[in-house]
Design an enzyme around this catalytic site. Sequence first.
Site, mmCIF file in Angstrom:
data_model
loop_
_atom_site.group_PDB
_atom_site.id
_atom_site.type_symbol
_atom_site.label_atom_id
_atom_site.label_comp_id
_atom_site.label_asym_id
_atom_site.label_seq_id
_atom_site.Cartn_x
_atom_site.Cartn_y
_atom_site.Cartn_z
ATOM 1 N N HIS A 1 0.848 -1.199 0.000
ATOM 2 C CA HIS A 1 0.000 0.000 0.000
ATOM 3 C C HIS A 1 0.881 1.245 0.000
ATOM 4 O O HIS A 1 1.920 1.269 0.665
ATOM 5 C CB HIS A 1 -0.890 0.035 1.243
ATOM 6 C CG HIS A 1 -1.691 -1.218 1.429
ATOM 7 N ND1 HIS A 1 -2.688 -1.609 0.568
ATOM 8 C CD2 HIS A 1 -1.617 -2.178 2.368
ATOM 9 C CE1 HIS A 1 -3.202 -2.747 0.999
ATOM 10 N NE2 HIS A 1 -2.579 -3.118 2.079
ATOM 11 N N GLU B 1 -1.581 -0.821 8.152
ATOM 12 C CA GLU B 1 -2.462 -1.793 8.782
ATOM 13 C C GLU B 1 -1.689 -2.611 9.806
ATOM 14 O O GLU B 1 -0.469 -2.461 9.942
ATOM 15 C CB GLU B 1 -3.074 -2.721 7.715
ATOM 16 C CG GLU B 1 -2.056 -3.507 6.909
ATOM 17 C CD GLU B 1 -2.697 -4.245 5.731
ATOM 18 O OE1 GLU B 1 -3.313 -3.588 4.878
ATOM 19 O OE2 GLU B 1 -2.563 -5.481 5.680
ATOM 20 N N HIS C 1 3.595 -7.367 1.563
ATOM 21 C CA HIS C 1 2.998 -8.300 2.515
ATOM 22 C C HIS C 1 1.964 -9.201 1.870
ATOM 23 O O HIS C 1 1.382 -8.857 0.831
ATOM 24 C CB HIS C 1 2.343 -7.540 3.673
ATOM 25 C CG HIS C 1 1.207 -6.642 3.238
ATOM 26 N ND1 HIS C 1 1.413 -5.370 2.759
ATOM 27 C CD2 HIS C 1 -0.136 -6.832 3.210
ATOM 28 C CE1 HIS C 1 0.244 -4.815 2.460
ATOM 29 N NE2 HIS C 1 -0.724 -5.688 2.724
ATOM 30 N N ARG D 1 -1.167 -4.671 -6.256
ATOM 31 C CA ARG D 1 -0.892 -6.109 -6.239
ATOM 32 C C ARG D 1 0.420 -6.359 -6.995
ATOM 33 O O ARG D 1 0.562 -5.986 -8.155
ATOM 34 C CB ARG D 1 -2.059 -6.859 -6.892
ATOM 35 C CG ARG D 1 -2.036 -8.335 -6.629
ATOM 36 C CD ARG D 1 -3.263 -9.026 -7.236
ATOM 37 N NE ARG D 1 -4.490 -8.729 -6.525
ATOM 38 C CZ ARG D 1 -5.616 -8.324 -7.110
ATOM 39 N NH1 ARG D 1 -5.689 -8.163 -8.410
ATOM 40 N NH2 ARG D 1 -6.696 -8.078 -6.387
#
Length: 314
Positions: free
Chosen positions: A97, A114, A171, A191
């Site tokens: 991200h 996150e 991740h 992605r």
Amino acid sequence: MSIQPLFFEPVFKERIWGGEQLKSFGYELPYHKTGECWAFAAHSNGQSVVKNGEYKGLTLGELWENQRQLFGNIEGDRFPLLTKILDAAQDLSVQVHPNDEYGLKHEGDLGKTECWYIIDCEEGAEIIYGHTAKTREELAAMIHEGKWDELLTRVPVKPGDFFFVPSGTVHAIGAGIVILETQQNSDTTYRVYDYDRRDNEGNLRELHIEQSIAVTTVPAVEPEIQPVVNTSDEMKITTFVESDYFTVHKCELEGSAKLDQNLSFQLVSVIEGAGSLVKDSEKYEFKKGDHFLLPSGFGEFELDGKAEMIVSHL
Ligand code: ZN
């Protein structure tokens, strides 16, 4: 009327990598492959709904828009957090991200930081967390050449582990893992790699290679987070992370504990056990799979029971 905890009805999401593990939280799952339970969500792709009290039937987004006093009148164009429980029956795609600056500039949306609490996992389960490239050129070369085994850092996990995943971290959640994820309320995802998987129609999912190379932190940085444990007779509180975006604790209750909610709000997800919350002589039962919000000005209350909860706030 006295101030109440707000219990939320989650939203479930079908995912190709999902499964049926979320049944263990007492949910009736709408899909065979349920990947995500959005517990606290105020997002255009899903809204959790209040189940009790004077706000029953309203979404978290509606409360944020029209009842800002519940959140201490803090500012912001959206509710800041998104809490999910994920069941990864299969590997999730490898992703990264952007940070807020890059996200706003290129996608018109915030970036995403996150974090993950491992609720349950199979023996030998792994996540992908970081990479081995020393320079951006090396990162680009390894991605273009598909040297995934060499590039991606795999980390074995066990129940109770916690991972902080700042923006820029490559991740992926591996197969056989159930996690609770607390994140910034945004959807900007690049992605990197999807294991060359094809969907039912034989299509590959879209990749975002150039953006991924641009936003990945190089070299990878292992976030320095040191859990801090506070123990009283009735409650053990582990603080996993205090970041610019959120603070996340695990509370292990055994017996009866007196507490005080004096923050803008707190989000509580019950991941094990059951108990009750008493506020102004009103009693609210809770059990595994419940999610409740303690609004601003909630003040003193009492918890009783044997339960594990993940609590997050700003
Ligand atoms: Zn992510």
